[in-house]
Design an enzyme around this catalytic site. Structure first.
Site, PDB file in Angstrom:
ATOM      1  N   LYS A   1       0.816  -1.214   0.000  1.00 57.56           N
ATOM      2  CA  LYS A   1       0.000   0.000   0.000  1.00 57.56           C
ATOM      3  C   LYS A   1       0.856   1.274   0.000  1.00 57.56           C
ATOM      4  CE  LYS A   1      -3.972  -2.227   2.233  1.00 57.56           C
ATOM      5  NZ  LYS A   1      -5.008  -2.076   3.300  1.00 57.56           N
TER       6      LYS A   1
ATOM      7  N   TYR B   1     -12.561  -1.663  -3.904  1.00 59.54           N
ATOM      8  CA  TYR B   1     -13.049  -1.809  -2.525  1.00 59.54           C
ATOM      9  C   TYR B   1     -14.567  -1.713  -2.420  1.00 59.54           C
ATOM     10  CZ  TYR B   1      -8.375  -1.919  -0.503  1.00 59.54           C
ATOM     11  OH  TYR B   1      -7.102  -2.297  -0.137  1.00 59.54           O
TER      12      TYR B   1
ATOM     13  N   PHE C   1     -15.422   3.726   6.936  1.00 64.04           N
ATOM     14  CA  PHE C   1     -14.096   4.175   6.512  1.00 64.04           C
ATOM     15  C   PHE C   1     -13.901   4.106   4.994  1.00 64.04           C
ATOM     16  CE2 PHE C   1     -13.890  -0.297   7.832  1.00 64.04           C
ATOM     17  CZ  PHE C   1     -13.415  -0.903   6.674  1.00 64.04           C
TER      18      PHE C   1
ATOM     19  N   ARG D   1       2.442  -6.682   8.891  1.00 58.37           N
ATOM     20  CA  ARG D   1       1.815  -5.463   9.440  1.00 58.37           C
ATOM     21  C   ARG D   1       2.443  -5.043  10.762  1.00 58.37           C
ATOM     22  NH1 ARG D   1      -4.370  -6.954   7.532  1.00 58.37           N
ATOM     23  NH2 ARG D   1      -4.380  -5.699   5.615  1.00 58.37           N
TER      24      ARG D   1
ATOM     25  N   ASN E   1      -2.094   0.266   6.553  1.00 60.30           N
ATOM     26  CA  ASN E   1      -1.587  -0.965   7.174  1.00 60.30           C
ATOM     27  C   ASN E   1      -0.697  -1.798   6.242  1.00 60.30           C
ATOM     28  OD1 ASN E   1      -3.642  -1.892   5.579  1.00 60.30           O
ATOM     29  ND2 ASN E   1      -4.803  -2.886   7.216  1.00 60.30           N
TER      30      ASN E   1
ATOM     31  N   HIS F   1      -2.232  -5.407   1.491  1.00 62.81           N
ATOM     32  CA  HIS F   1      -3.536  -6.044   1.315  1.00 62.81           C
ATOM     33  C   HIS F   1      -3.304  -7.538   1.136  1.00 62.81           C
ATOM     34  CE1 HIS F   1      -7.558  -6.883  -0.323  1.00 62.81           C
ATOM     35  NE2 HIS F   1      -6.935  -7.633  -1.216  1.00 62.81           N
TER      36      HIS F   1
ATOM     37  N   GLU G   1      -9.651 -10.186  -7.622  1.00 59.58           N
ATOM     38  CA  GLU G   1      -8.684  -9.107  -7.417  1.00 59.58           C
ATOM     39  C   GLU G   1      -7.491  -9.237  -8.374  1.00 59.58           C
ATOM     40  OE1 GLU G   1      -9.968  -8.613  -2.714  1.00 59.58           O
ATOM     41  OE2 GLU G   1      -7.979  -9.402  -3.195  1.00 59.58           O
TER      42      GLU G   1
HETATM   43  P1  IDP Z   1      -8.106  -6.547   5.836  1.00 60.45           P
HETATM   44  O1  IDP Z   1      -7.282  -5.659   4.919  1.00 60.45           O
HETATM   45  O2  IDP Z   1      -7.319  -7.018   7.019  1.00 60.45           O
HETATM   46  O3  IDP Z   1      -8.793  -7.667   5.093  1.00 60.45           O
HETATM   47  P2  IDP Z   1     -10.700  -5.249   5.905  1.00 60.45           P
HETATM   48  O4  IDP Z   1     -11.645  -5.321   7.059  1.00 60.45           O
HETATM   49  O5  IDP Z   1     -11.025  -6.022   4.668  1.00 60.45           O
HETATM   50  O6  IDP Z   1      -9.256  -5.615   6.455  1.00 60.45           O
HETATM   51  O7  IDP Z   1     -10.558  -3.701   5.520  1.00 60.45           O
HETATM   52  C1  IDP Z   1      -9.972  -3.305   4.292  1.00 60.45           C
HETATM   53  C2  IDP Z   1      -9.012  -2.170   4.564  1.00 60.45           C
HETATM   54  O8  IDP Z   1      -9.753  -1.043   5.038  1.00 60.45           O
HETATM   55  C3  IDP Z   1      -7.975  -2.410   5.655  1.00 60.45           C
HETATM   56  O9  IDP Z   1      -6.856  -3.138   5.218  1.00 60.45           O
HETATM   57  C4  IDP Z   1      -7.613  -0.999   6.066  1.00 60.45           C
HETATM   58  O10 IDP Z   1      -6.730  -0.392   5.112  1.00 60.45           O
HETATM   59  C5  IDP Z   1      -8.960  -0.307   5.980  1.00 60.45           C
HETATM   60  N1  IDP Z   1      -9.657  -0.311   7.279  1.00 60.45           N
HETATM   61  C6  IDP Z   1     -10.206  -1.377   7.922  1.00 60.45           C
HETATM   62  N2  IDP Z   1     -10.768  -1.021   9.092  1.00 60.45           N
HETATM   63  C7  IDP Z   1     -10.555   0.319   9.188  1.00 60.45           C
HETATM   64  C8  IDP Z   1     -10.899   1.288  10.183  1.00 60.45           C
HETATM   65  O11 IDP Z   1     -11.525   0.986  11.216  1.00 60.45           O
HETATM   66  N3  IDP Z   1     -10.515   2.578   9.937  1.00 60.45           N
HETATM   67  C9  IDP Z   1      -9.854   2.946   8.796  1.00 60.45           C
HETATM   68  N4  IDP Z   1      -9.504   2.067   7.851  1.00 60.45           N
HETATM   69  C10 IDP Z   1      -9.852   0.778   8.029  1.00 60.45           C
HETATM   70 MG    MG Z   2     -10.204  -7.583   3.575  1.00 59.22          MG
END
Ligand code: IDP
Ligand code: MG
Length: 139
Positions: free
Chosen positions: A11, A51, A59, A104, A114, A117, A128
């Site tokens: 990212k 997304y 978010f 991470r 983070n 992905h 994807e």
């Molecule tokens: P993942 O990447 O671990 O699968 P997901 O729940 O699919 O997590 O969320 C997609 C992406 O959205 C996350 O990797 C992160 O960049 C962002 N994200 C997830 N939760 C939050 C949040 O509470 N605040 C801001 N960004 C978030």
């Molecule tokens: Mg995810």
């Protein structure tokens, strides 16, 4: 059917901080083979499409603008049990909750920025990967 492939992005925060090399090293050392790879930047529109599954989440807007804010590295990775093993390698979404030794925990700044992905299912890994790569770009 398990395809033994997953999809990842390094990212914008991790690219900006010069962590591409460190992250690829962890990916290779964990036994993943690179099937396809590109260095590119998502438009806001493309990030919104990628997304789309999260569009009802609070978010979503922040995620789309962040993911289109700078270049990323997109890749298809191959390994037995790729989806689950890659989720283990990257660690929890929130880096403060990620296990030691995960990507991470090592490289992520925050729950939003983070570092990487990782697909959450074989089906999404396929969708994807197809979003970024043609058949001719896979080896
Ligand atoms: P993942 O990447 O671990 O699968 P997901 O729940 O699919 O997590 O969320 C997609 C992406 O959205 C996350 O990797 C992160 O960049 C962002 N994200 C997830 N939760 C939050 C949040 O509470 N605040 C801001 N960004 C978030
Ligand atoms: Mg995810």
């Amino acid at each position: 059917m398990a395809t033994n492939r997953t999809f990842t992005m390094i990212k914008p925060d991790a690219v900006e901080n010069n962590y591409i090399g460190g992250i690829l090293k962890m990916i290779n050392e964990a036994g993943f083979r690179i099937v396809a790879m590109k260095y590119t930047q998502l438009s806001e529109e493309a990030a919104g499409t990628f997304y789309e599954v999260h569009k009802e989440r609070p978010f979503y807007g922040e995620l789309v603008s962040y993911m289109s804010s700078g270049p990323i590295v997109a890749a298809i990775l191959e390994k037995e049990n790729a989806v689950a093993d890659f989720r283990t390698l990257i660690g929890a979404t929130d880096p403060t909750k990620a296990d030691e030794g995960t990507i991470r925990k090592t490289y992520a700044k925050s729950i939003a920025a983070n570092a990487v992905h990782g697909s959450d299912s074989d089906e999404n890994a396929q969708v994807e990967g197809d979003f970024y790569f043609s058949k001719l770009e896979r080896f």
